[in-house]
Motif scaffolding. Structure first.
Motif, PDB file in Angstrom:
ATOM      1  N   TYR A  90       0.572  -1.099   0.004  1.00 20.59           N
ATOM      2  CA  TYR A  90      -0.256  -0.033  -0.235  1.00 20.59           C
ATOM      3  C   TYR A  90       0.613   1.300   0.257  1.00 20.59           C
ATOM      4  O   TYR A  90       0.371   2.103  -0.765  1.00 20.59           O
ATOM      5  N   PHE A  91       1.945   0.798   0.864  1.00 22.87           N
ATOM      6  CA  PHE A  91       2.603   3.104   1.102  1.00 22.87           C
ATOM      7  C   PHE A  91       4.026   2.241   0.518  1.00 22.87           C
ATOM      8  O   PHE A  91       5.008   1.306   0.699  1.00 22.87           O
ATOM      9  N   SER A  92       4.244   3.438  -0.179  1.00 23.65           N
ATOM     10  CA  SER A  92       5.718   3.828  -0.225  1.00 23.65           C
ATOM     11  C   SER A  92       6.451   4.848   0.907  1.00 23.65           C
ATOM     12  O   SER A  92       5.528   5.966   0.474  1.00 23.65           O
ATOM     13  N   SER A  93       7.380   4.640   1.407  1.00 22.20           N
ATOM     14  CA  SER A  93       7.805   5.729   2.522  1.00 22.20           C
ATOM     15  C   SER A  93       9.114   5.921   2.323  1.00 22.20           C
ATOM     16  O   SER A  93       9.653   5.659   1.431  1.00 22.20           O
ATOM     17  N   LEU A  94       9.264   7.711   3.167  1.00 22.11           N
ATOM     18  CA  LEU A  94      10.626   7.964   2.991  1.00 22.11           C
ATOM     19  C   LEU A  94      10.902   8.154   3.980  1.00 22.11           C
ATOM     20  O   LEU A  94      11.207   8.582   5.427  1.00 22.11           O
ATOM     21  N   ILE A 127      -0.192   8.187   0.854  1.00 21.26           N
ATOM     22  CA  ILE A 127      -0.952   7.172  -0.630  1.00 21.26           C
ATOM     23  C   ILE A 127      -0.350   6.602  -1.644  1.00 21.26           C
ATOM     24  O   ILE A 127       0.459   7.961  -2.470  1.00 21.26           O
ATOM     25  N   THR A 128      -0.533   5.655  -2.146  1.00 23.24           N
ATOM     26  CA  THR A 128       0.246   5.245  -3.220  1.00 23.24           C
ATOM     27  C   THR A 128       0.250   5.968  -4.700  1.00 23.24           C
ATOM     28  O   THR A 128       1.003   5.960  -5.887  1.00 23.24           O
ATOM     29  N   MET A 175      -5.545   4.167   6.148  1.00 23.50           N
ATOM     30  CA  MET A 175      -4.959   4.840   5.300  1.00 23.50           C
ATOM     31  C   MET A 175      -3.440   3.519   5.114  1.00 23.50           C
ATOM     32  O   MET A 175      -4.026   3.399   3.353  1.00 23.50           O
ATOM     33  N   ASP A 176      -3.701   2.809   5.676  1.00 23.77           N
ATOM     34  CA  ASP A 176      -2.375   1.751   6.019  1.00 23.77           C
ATOM     35  C   ASP A 176      -3.283   0.362   5.437  1.00 23.77           C
ATOM     36  O   ASP A 176      -2.688   0.310   4.901  1.00 23.77           O
ATOM     37  N   VAL A 177      -4.508   0.582   5.418  1.00 19.91           N
ATOM     38  CA  VAL A 177      -5.435  -0.526   5.107  1.00 19.91           C
ATOM     39  C   VAL A 177      -5.800  -0.649   3.714  1.00 19.91           C
ATOM     40  O   VAL A 177      -5.872  -1.630   2.754  1.00 19.91           O
ATOM     41  N   ASN A 178      -6.091   0.966   3.649  1.00 18.42           N
ATOM     42  CA  ASN A 178      -7.990   1.244   2.256  1.00 18.42           C
ATOM     43  C   ASN A 178      -6.702   1.929   1.375  1.00 18.42           C
ATOM     44  O   ASN A 178      -7.093   2.271   0.319  1.00 18.42           O
ATOM     45  N   SER A 185       1.206  10.501   6.910  1.00 26.09           N
ATOM     46  CA  SER A 185       1.126  10.646   8.481  1.00 26.09           C
ATOM     47  C   SER A 185       3.040  11.204   8.361  1.00 26.09           C
ATOM     48  O   SER A 185       3.539  10.023   7.083  1.00 26.09           O
ATOM     49  N   GLN A 186       3.712  11.472   9.164  1.00 23.04           N
ATOM     50  CA  GLN A 186       4.636  11.588   9.768  1.00 23.04           C
ATOM     51  C   GLN A 186       4.649  11.345  10.382  1.00 23.04           C
ATOM     52  O   GLN A 186       4.303  10.953  12.056  1.00 23.04           O
TER      53      GLN A 186
END
Length: 255
Positions: free
Chosen positions: A20-24, A36-37, A161-164, A187-188
């Motif tokens: 779901y997520f790409s993170s920095l 969100i991706t 948001m993590d899930v959806n 999110s931060q």
């Protein structure tokens, strides 16, 4: 890739943490950001360019609700900018849901909008855009969490948001008579005691200018340790604004 801060080199690693997520990850600064991706910062990445689609409302109207909904649909990749422009520019049947909404939002929405109004608008949009899947604005439970009212509300949105992997429409209340709709897109987290803990939600605000260098233009987070309200930070205000998170609704596809 590296980023120079204060003369030191801080390595930045781009990772895909899950489906779901790409993170920095800024490793030495102990901070993590995820969005969100569907979003993209540049035209070279296959995603939504926030600065080119997020619409800005007029400073004197109360139409943050419909602006937030349109922005959320574009940021999620559900509608294109061309489709949104066409929705408001094309002639409509005043007897339909969308026709009634179009007539109302061409003028000032002085009393603001409630979630039932936005659900009605979403239904009207689907009448006009036939290829749009059936969508709903699903309430996210913010209360009765062990982590308290303020942090609990932020975490509830972040976990949803993590899930959806979809944006969330959040309703912020300044005082008894003033409220504002924004779109949460990320999110931060800050590193504390050896683990990353949620610090802020990253939002797209239709009253603020969009930036080319980041996907958000507002930050909603905790204040000082003894703060009784959340703090909302945008570029147009020198100081953060105290507020309450009174509602949150995720955009979900329904069967």
């Amino acid at each position: 890739m590296s980023n120079a801060i204060g003369g030191d080199l801080y390595p930045i690693t781009l990772l895909k943490t899950n489906h779901y997520f790409s993170s920095l990850f800024i490793q030495r600064a102990f901070m993590r950001i995820q969005t969100i991706t569907s979003l993209s910062l540049t035209e070279h990445w296959n995603g939504v360019n926030t600065h080119s689609v997020a619409k800005k409302q007029g400073n004197l109207d109360g139409a943050c609700g419909p602006y937030a909904l349109m922005n959320a649909l574009m940021l999620a990749g559900r509608l294109t900018e061309k489709q949104v422009t066409g929705l408001w520019a094309s002639p409509v049947d005043r007897r339909t849901l969308f026709g009634k909404w179009s007539k109302k939002t061409h003028a000032l929405v002085s009393d603001g909008t409630e979630i039932k109004d936005l659900v009605e608008l979403l239904q009207g949009i689907r009448q006009k855009i036939k290829q749009l899947p059936a969508l709903d604005l699903v309430p996210i439970k913010l209360e009765s969490r062990q982590d308290g009212k303020m942090l609990g509300g932020l975490r509830a949105i972040q976990e949803w948001m993590d899930v959806n992997n979809q944006p969330v429409m959040a309703n912020l209340q300044w005082n008894r008579h003033g409220a504002h709709w924004v779109v949460v897109i990320g999110s931060q987290f800050h590193e504390r005691d050896g683990e990353y803990k949620l610090a802020n939600l990253l939002v797209v605000d239709s009253e603020e200018n969009a930036f080319r260098t980041q996907a958000w233009n507002g930050v909603l987070g905790l204040g000082s340790v003894d703060a009784k309200r959340l703090r909302y930070t945008v570029a147009s205000h020198e100081a953060s604004i105290p507020c309450d998170l009174v509602g949150a609704f995720g955009i979900c596809q329904i069967a």
